[in-house]
Design a protein around this motif. Sequence first.
Motif, mmCIF file in Angstrom:
data_model
loop_
_atom_site.group_PDB
_atom_site.id
_atom_site.type_symbol
_atom_site.label_atom_id
_atom_site.label_comp_id
_atom_site.label_asym_id
_atom_site.label_seq_id
_atom_site.Cartn_x
_atom_site.Cartn_y
_atom_site.Cartn_z
ATOM 1 N N UNK A 1 3.752 38.615 63.451
ATOM 2 C CA UNK A 1 3.458 40.046 63.469
ATOM 3 C C UNK A 1 3.979 40.648 64.760
ATOM 4 N N UNK A 2 4.273 41.939 64.692
ATOM 5 C CA UNK A 2 4.729 42.678 65.870
ATOM 6 C C UNK A 2 3.964 43.992 65.917
ATOM 7 N N UNK A 3 3.808 44.514 67.121
ATOM 8 C CA UNK A 3 3.064 45.748 67.202
ATOM 9 C C UNK A 3 3.169 46.436 68.537
ATOM 10 N N UNK A 4 2.511 47.576 68.603
ATOM 11 C CA UNK A 4 2.483 48.386 69.818
ATOM 12 C C UNK A 4 1.037 48.731 70.159
ATOM 13 N N UNK A 5 0.742 48.638 71.435
ATOM 14 C CA UNK A 5 -0.543 49.046 71.982
ATOM 15 C C UNK A 5 -0.254 50.037 73.101
ATOM 16 N N UNK A 6 -1.268 50.766 73.510
ATOM 17 C CA UNK A 6 -1.069 51.698 74.622
ATOM 18 C C UNK A 6 -2.312 51.737 75.498
ATOM 19 N N UNK B 1 -8.490 54.235 80.770
ATOM 20 C CA UNK B 1 -8.944 53.853 79.429
ATOM 21 C C UNK B 1 -8.526 52.430 79.114
ATOM 22 N N UNK B 2 -9.185 51.853 78.109
ATOM 23 C CA UNK B 2 -8.838 50.510 77.681
ATOM 24 C C UNK B 2 -7.577 50.534 76.822
ATOM 25 N N UNK B 3 -6.896 49.403 76.785
ATOM 26 C CA UNK B 3 -5.738 49.278 75.917
ATOM 27 C C UNK B 3 -6.195 49.374 74.463
ATOM 28 N N UNK B 4 -5.433 50.114 73.666
ATOM 29 C CA UNK B 4 -5.800 50.302 72.278
ATOM 30 C C UNK B 4 -4.605 50.063 71.357
ATOM 31 N N UNK B 5 -4.916 49.672 70.135
ATOM 32 C CA UNK B 5 -3.876 49.443 69.143
ATOM 33 C C UNK B 5 -3.266 50.772 68.716
ATOM 34 N N UNK B 6 -1.949 50.778 68.585
ATOM 35 C CA UNK B 6 -1.247 51.940 68.049
ATOM 36 C C UNK B 6 -0.793 51.649 66.621
ATOM 37 N N UNK B 7 -0.035 50.568 66.463
ATOM 38 C CA UNK B 7 0.472 50.205 65.140
ATOM 39 C C UNK B 7 0.915 48.749 65.146
ATOM 40 N N UNK B 8 0.779 48.101 63.997
ATOM 41 C CA UNK B 8 1.262 46.734 63.836
ATOM 42 C C UNK B 8 1.998 46.611 62.511
ATOM 43 N N UNK B 9 2.861 45.602 62.448
ATOM 44 C CA UNK B 9 3.582 45.311 61.212
ATOM 45 C C UNK B 9 3.699 43.798 61.074
ATOM 46 N N UNK B 10 3.369 43.295 59.893
ATOM 47 C CA UNK B 10 3.403 41.856 59.658
ATOM 48 C C UNK B 10 4.797 41.414 59.216
ATOM 49 N N UNK B 11 4.950 40.118 59.085
ATOM 50 C CA UNK B 11 6.227 39.553 58.658
ATOM 51 C C UNK B 11 6.611 40.030 57.260
ATOM 52 N N UNK B 12 5.612 40.313 56.447
ATOM 53 C CA UNK B 12 5.869 40.765 55.083
ATOM 54 C C UNK B 12 5.979 42.277 54.978
ATOM 55 N N UNK B 13 5.826 42.970 56.101
ATOM 56 C CA UNK B 13 5.996 44.415 56.103
ATOM 57 C C UNK B 13 4.718 45.231 56.026
ATOM 58 N N UNK B 14 3.581 44.568 55.986
ATOM 59 C CA UNK B 14 2.328 45.294 55.984
ATOM 60 C C UNK B 14 2.096 45.996 57.314
ATOM 61 N N UNK B 15 1.614 47.230 57.251
ATOM 62 C CA UNK B 15 1.435 48.009 58.468
ATOM 63 C C UNK B 15 -0.013 48.448 58.654
ATOM 64 N N UNK B 16 -0.341 48.731 59.911
ATOM 65 C CA UNK B 16 -1.667 49.214 60.270
ATOM 66 C C UNK B 16 -1.485 50.205 61.405
ATOM 67 N N UNK B 17 -2.175 51.340 61.331
ATOM 68 C CA UNK B 17 -2.039 52.380 62.341
ATOM 69 C C UNK B 17 -3.403 52.821 62.854
ATOM 70 N N UNK B 18 -3.445 53.208 64.113
ATOM 71 C CA UNK B 18 -4.620 53.875 64.638
ATOM 72 C C UNK B 18 -4.755 55.226 63.943
ATOM 73 N N UNK B 19 -5.991 55.642 63.712
ATOM 74 C CA UNK B 19 -6.218 56.924 63.025
ATOM 75 C C UNK B 19 -5.550 58.075 63.761
ATOM 76 N N UNK B 20 -5.504 57.988 65.079
ATOM 77 C CA UNK B 20 -4.979 59.089 65.888
ATOM 78 C C UNK B 20 -3.472 59.293 65.732
ATOM 79 N N UNK B 21 -2.769 58.307 65.179
ATOM 80 C CA UNK B 21 -1.314 58.436 65.055
ATOM 81 C C UNK B 21 -0.835 58.454 63.613
#
Length: 120
Positions: free
Chosen positions: A33-38, A43-63
């Motif tokens: 998997x690959x992703x971005x945090x900020x 503030x604490x580091x937070x997840x922005x978005x991730x993408x798995x090897x199969x293309x599944x994605x996940x996003x923070x609600x704010x983005x």
Amino acid sequence: QVQLVESGGGLVQPGGSLRLSCAASGRIFRVVAMGWYRQAPGKQRELVATITNSGGTNFADSVKGRFTISRDNAKNTVYLQMNSLKPEDTAVYYCNVISLSSTLTRRDSWGQGTQVTVSS
């Protein structure tokens, strides 16, 4: 070891766009998997978005609806397209890669961070 090279940060006006890139190299048998945090100041580091090897994605609600994440598996590179940027998106953005070595050792690697500043 796994090396990550990030690029694409900078200063942009509200409503503008930026594209971040992160290329992974080194002892990689498979990227899981690959992703971005900020992390914004104070503030604490937070997840922005991730993408798995199969293309599944996940996003923070704010983005959601503004950012998209994609990857080039052949180049072990992940991209973050950021549109309609807001001042609250200002932060240091970090690339994260979860990979397996040839001995199936799991590695969790982080980039050095790239500054994104949204300001008029």
